[in-house]
Write a protein that holds these residues in place. Structure first.
Motif, PDB file in Angstrom:
ATOM      1  N   THR A  90       0.820  -1.214   0.000  1.00 13.72           N
ATOM      2  CA  THR A  90       0.000   0.000   0.000  1.00 13.72           C
ATOM      3  C   THR A  90       0.854   1.264   0.000  1.00 13.72           C
ATOM      4  OG1 THR A  90      -0.234  -0.125   2.406  1.00 13.72           O
ATOM      5  CG2 THR A  90      -2.020  -1.049   1.075  1.00 13.72           C
ATOM      6  N   THR A  91       1.983   1.238   0.694  1.00 13.16           N
ATOM      7  CA  THR A  91       2.866   2.407   0.708  1.00 13.16           C
ATOM      8  C   THR A  91       3.358   2.730  -0.689  1.00 13.16           C
ATOM      9  OG1 THR A  91       3.589   1.875   2.955  1.00 13.16           O
ATOM     10  CG2 THR A  91       4.994   3.345   1.666  1.00 13.16           C
ATOM     11  N   HIS A  92       3.844   1.734  -1.387  1.00 12.54           N
ATOM     12  CA  HIS A  92       4.373   1.965  -2.734  1.00 12.54           C
ATOM     13  C   HIS A  92       3.255   2.148  -3.768  1.00 12.54           C
ATOM     14  CE1 HIS A  92       8.429   1.623  -1.427  1.00 12.54           C
ATOM     15  NE2 HIS A  92       8.201   0.434  -0.903  1.00 12.54           N
ATOM     16  N   LEU A  93       2.091   1.584  -3.489  1.00 15.66           N
ATOM     17  CA  LEU A  93       0.955   1.806  -4.381  1.00 15.66           C
ATOM     18  C   LEU A  93       0.512   3.271  -4.325  1.00 15.66           C
ATOM     19  CD1 LEU A  93      -1.071   0.595  -6.359  1.00 15.66           C
ATOM     20  CD2 LEU A  93      -2.526   0.059  -4.405  1.00 15.66           C
ATOM     21  N   ASP A  94       0.539   3.863  -3.140  1.00 12.90           N
ATOM     22  CA  ASP A  94       0.208   5.287  -3.024  1.00 12.90           C
ATOM     23  C   ASP A  94       1.192   6.143  -3.807  1.00 12.90           C
ATOM     24  OD1 ASP A  94      -1.961   4.687  -1.416  1.00 12.90           O
ATOM     25  OD2 ASP A  94      -0.879   5.016   0.461  1.00 12.90           O
ATOM     26  N   GLU A  95       2.463   5.778  -3.770  1.00  9.55           N
ATOM     27  CA  GLU A  95       3.469   6.506  -4.562  1.00  9.55           C
ATOM     28  C   GLU A  95       3.211   6.326  -6.058  1.00  9.55           C
ATOM     29  OE1 GLU A  95       7.250   5.032  -3.316  1.00  9.55           O
ATOM     30  OE2 GLU A  95       6.973   5.689  -1.241  1.00  9.55           O
ATOM     31  N   LEU A  96       2.842   5.103  -6.459  1.00  8.14           N
ATOM     32  CA  LEU A  96       2.537   4.844  -7.861  1.00  8.14           C
ATOM     33  C   LEU A  96       1.333   5.654  -8.313  1.00  8.14           C
ATOM     34  CD1 LEU A  96       2.967   3.180 -10.494  1.00  8.14           C
ATOM     35  CD2 LEU A  96       1.394   1.497  -9.517  1.00  8.14           C
ATOM     36  N   MET A  97       0.327   5.728  -7.475  1.00  8.95           N
ATOM     37  CA  MET A  97      -0.876   6.477  -7.837  1.00  8.95           C
ATOM     38  C   MET A  97      -0.555   7.956  -8.046  1.00  8.95           C
ATOM     39  SD  MET A  97      -3.256   4.278  -8.109  1.00  8.95           S
ATOM     40  CE  MET A  97      -4.675   5.328  -8.203  1.00  8.95           C
ATOM     41  N   ALA A  98       0.372   8.490  -7.266  1.00  8.17           N
ATOM     42  CA  ALA A  98       0.741   9.902  -7.394  1.00  8.17           C
ATOM     43  C   ALA A  98       1.556  10.159  -8.660  1.00  8.17           C
ATOM     44  CB  ALA A  98       1.525  10.352  -6.170  1.00  8.17           C
ATOM     45  N   SER A  99       2.341   9.182  -9.089  1.00  9.12           N
ATOM     46  CA  SER A  99       3.239   9.405 -10.230  1.00  9.12           C
ATOM     47  C   SER A  99       2.702   8.866 -11.550  1.00  9.12           C
ATOM     48  CB  SER A  99       4.599   8.763  -9.947  1.00  9.12           C
ATOM     49  OG  SER A  99       4.476   7.355  -9.904  1.00  9.12           O
ATOM     50  N   SER A 100       1.560   8.221 -11.532  1.00  8.51           N
ATOM     51  CA  SER A 100       1.037   7.614 -12.761  1.00  8.51           C
ATOM     52  C   SER A 100      -0.283   8.263 -13.154  1.00  8.51           C
ATOM     53  CB  SER A 100       0.837   6.111 -12.552  1.00  8.51           C
ATOM     54  OG  SER A 100      -0.227   5.886 -11.653  1.00  8.51           O
ATOM     55  N   ALA A 101      -0.842   7.764 -14.229  1.00 10.43           N
ATOM     56  CA  ALA A 101      -2.132   8.264 -14.716  1.00 10.43           C
ATOM     57  C   ALA A 101      -3.287   7.392 -14.239  1.00 10.43           C
ATOM     58  CB  ALA A 101      -2.114   8.315 -16.241  1.00 10.43           C
ATOM     59  N   PHE A 102      -3.028   6.502 -13.281  1.00  9.02           N
ATOM     60  CA  PHE A 102      -4.080   5.633 -12.772  1.00  9.02           C
ATOM     61  C   PHE A 102      -5.175   6.441 -12.093  1.00  9.02           C
ATOM     62  CE2 PHE A 102      -1.006   1.864 -12.306  1.00  9.02           C
ATOM     63  CZ  PHE A 102      -1.437   1.313 -13.495  1.00  9.02           C
ATOM     64  N   ASP A 103      -6.377   5.923 -12.193  1.00  7.16           N
ATOM     65  CA  ASP A 103      -7.541   6.511 -11.560  1.00  7.16           C
ATOM     66  C   ASP A 103      -7.712   5.874 -10.168  1.00  7.16           C
ATOM     67  OD1 ASP A 103      -9.838   7.981 -11.291  1.00  7.16           O
ATOM     68  OD2 ASP A 103     -10.975   6.935 -12.834  1.00  7.16           O
ATOM     69  N   ALA A 104      -8.598   6.416  -9.380  1.00  7.24           N
ATOM     70  CA  ALA A 104      -8.841   5.869  -8.044  1.00  7.24           C
ATOM     71  C   ALA A 104      -9.370   4.436  -8.112  1.00  7.24           C
ATOM     72  CB  ALA A 104      -9.819   6.755  -7.282  1.00  7.24           C
ATOM     73  N   ASN A 105     -10.099   4.109  -9.177  1.00  7.00           N
ATOM     74  CA  ASN A 105     -10.631   2.747  -9.316  1.00  7.00           C
ATOM     75  C   ASN A 105      -9.508   1.718  -9.421  1.00  7.00           C
ATOM     76  OD1 ASN A 105     -13.219   3.784  -9.283  1.00  7.00           O
ATOM     77  ND2 ASN A 105     -13.413   3.796 -11.500  1.00  7.00           N
ATOM     78  N   GLU A 106      -8.492   2.034 -10.242  1.00  2.37           N
ATOM     79  CA  GLU A 106      -7.365   1.110 -10.357  1.00  2.37           C
ATOM     80  C   GLU A 106      -6.634   0.987  -9.024  1.00  2.37           C
ATOM     81  OE1 GLU A 106      -8.286   2.547 -14.374  1.00  2.37           O
ATOM     82  OE2 GLU A 106      -7.453   3.736 -12.757  1.00  2.37           O
ATOM     83  N   GLY A 107      -6.518   2.085  -8.313  1.00  2.00           N
ATOM     84  CA  GLY A 107      -5.878   2.039  -7.000  1.00  2.00           C
ATOM     85  C   GLY A 107      -6.612   1.126  -6.042  1.00  2.00           C
ATOM     86  N   GLU A 108      -7.928   1.198  -6.043  1.00  2.00           N
ATOM     87  CA  GLU A 108      -8.722   0.346  -5.157  1.00  2.00           C
ATOM     88  C   GLU A 108      -8.617  -1.124  -5.565  1.00  2.00           C
ATOM     89  OE1 GLU A 108     -10.690  -0.749  -1.961  1.00  2.00           O
ATOM     90  OE2 GLU A 108     -10.043   1.301  -2.361  1.00  2.00           O
ATOM     91  N   ILE A 109      -8.624  -1.393  -6.856  1.00  5.29           N
ATOM     92  CA  ILE A 109      -8.479  -2.773  -7.346  1.00  5.29           C
ATOM     93  C   ILE A 109      -7.130  -3.337  -6.902  1.00  5.29           C
ATOM     94  CG2 ILE A 109      -8.166  -4.157  -9.438  1.00  5.29           C
ATOM     95  CD1 ILE A 109     -10.233  -2.257 -10.771  1.00  5.29           C
ATOM     96  N   LEU A 110      -6.072  -2.550  -7.055  1.00 11.40           N
ATOM     97  CA  LEU A 110      -4.737  -3.027  -6.696  1.00 11.40           C
ATOM     98  C   LEU A 110      -4.563  -3.132  -5.178  1.00 11.40           C
ATOM     99  CD1 LEU A 110      -2.671  -1.130  -9.384  1.00 11.40           C
ATOM    100  CD2 LEU A 110      -3.191  -3.577  -9.298  1.00 11.40           C
ATOM    101  N   LYS A 111      -5.228  -2.276  -4.411  1.00 11.08           N
ATOM    102  CA  LYS A 111      -5.172  -2.411  -2.946  1.00 11.08           C
ATOM    103  C   LYS A 111      -5.845  -3.695  -2.497  1.00 11.08           C
ATOM    104  CE  LYS A 111      -4.509   2.074  -0.990  1.00 11.08           C
ATOM    105  NZ  LYS A 111      -5.064   3.242  -0.344  1.00 11.08           N
ATOM    106  N   GLN A 112      -6.990  -4.001  -3.096  1.00 13.25           N
ATOM    107  CA  GLN A 112      -7.672  -5.245  -2.757  1.00 13.25           C
ATOM    108  C   GLN A 112      -6.817  -6.448  -3.126  1.00 13.25           C
ATOM    109  OE1 GLN A 112     -11.509  -5.196  -4.637  1.00 13.25           O
ATOM    110  NE2 GLN A 112     -12.286  -3.565  -3.315  1.00 13.25           N
ATOM    111  N   PHE A 113      -6.135  -6.365  -4.260  1.00 20.78           N
ATOM    112  CA  PHE A 113      -5.245  -7.457  -4.654  1.00 20.78           C
ATOM    113  C   PHE A 113      -4.089  -7.588  -3.669  1.00 20.78           C
ATOM    114  CE2 PHE A 113      -1.415  -8.830  -6.978  1.00 20.78           C
ATOM    115  CZ  PHE A 113      -1.795 -10.140  -7.212  1.00 20.78           C
TER     116      PHE A 113
END
Length: 170
Positions: A90-113
């Protein structure tokens, strides 16, 4: 002096429009790269049965940025300390979300994974990977639709909004 300010303002709003368009164009590419990374993860887990840290390093070498830096940071974090995988994810996913073009939906999908990663046997893990890929397929279709609908419009609106505001102020 007034005209220089007007041109700078129009240039700024145009750049904002182009930046929004770039993000709309990058989102489908990055979703495809994440899907590829998950497919590599599945293959490495099932066939080579490497530890997750080694799998993350393998993925980082095969996938382009910004996804590769995400997996590279996972590898580094897991090698430096033995913290909980979900916390590191989750720590690195938050960094990825800030630096990429991902939407909040992709972030939630990847957090659940990330919650399920490393928690199950091979068959269950494979099912979770397939489920995540299915969810990303749905988001990929949505991203392509948004790219088609709004990419050109964002560029045009950036310029036109700047012109409109300048004309109102002059």
């Amino acid at each position: 002096m007034q005209w220089i300010g007007a041109l700078l303002f129009i240039g700024t709003t145009t750049l904002i429009g182009f930046d929004i368009s770039r993000k709309l164009n990058e989102r489908p590419k990055q979703i495809r790269h994440m899907k590829n990374a998950l497919q590599i993860l599945e293959a490495e887990i099932l066939y080579s049965q490497l530890p997750l840290q080694d799998v993350f390093a393998t993925i980082a070498m095969q996938i382009p940025e910004p996804i590769s830096s995400f997996f590279n940071q996972l590898d580094i974090s897991l090698s430096q300390n033995n913290r909980d995988l979900y916390h590191v994810w989750t720590t690195h996913l938050d960094e990825l979300m800030a630096s990429s073009a991902f939407d909040a939906n992709e972030g939630e999908i990847l957090k659940q994974f990330g919650r399920t990663l490393g928690q199950h046997d091979f068959d269950q893990q494979q099912k979770h990977i397939h489920l995540t890929i299915k969810h990303l397929d749905r988001e990929l279709d949505d991203a392509r639709d948004n790219q088609y609908k709004y990419s050109k419009m964002a560029k045009s609106l950036g310029l036109l909004c700047g012109l409109f505001i300048v004309l109102l102020l002059i």
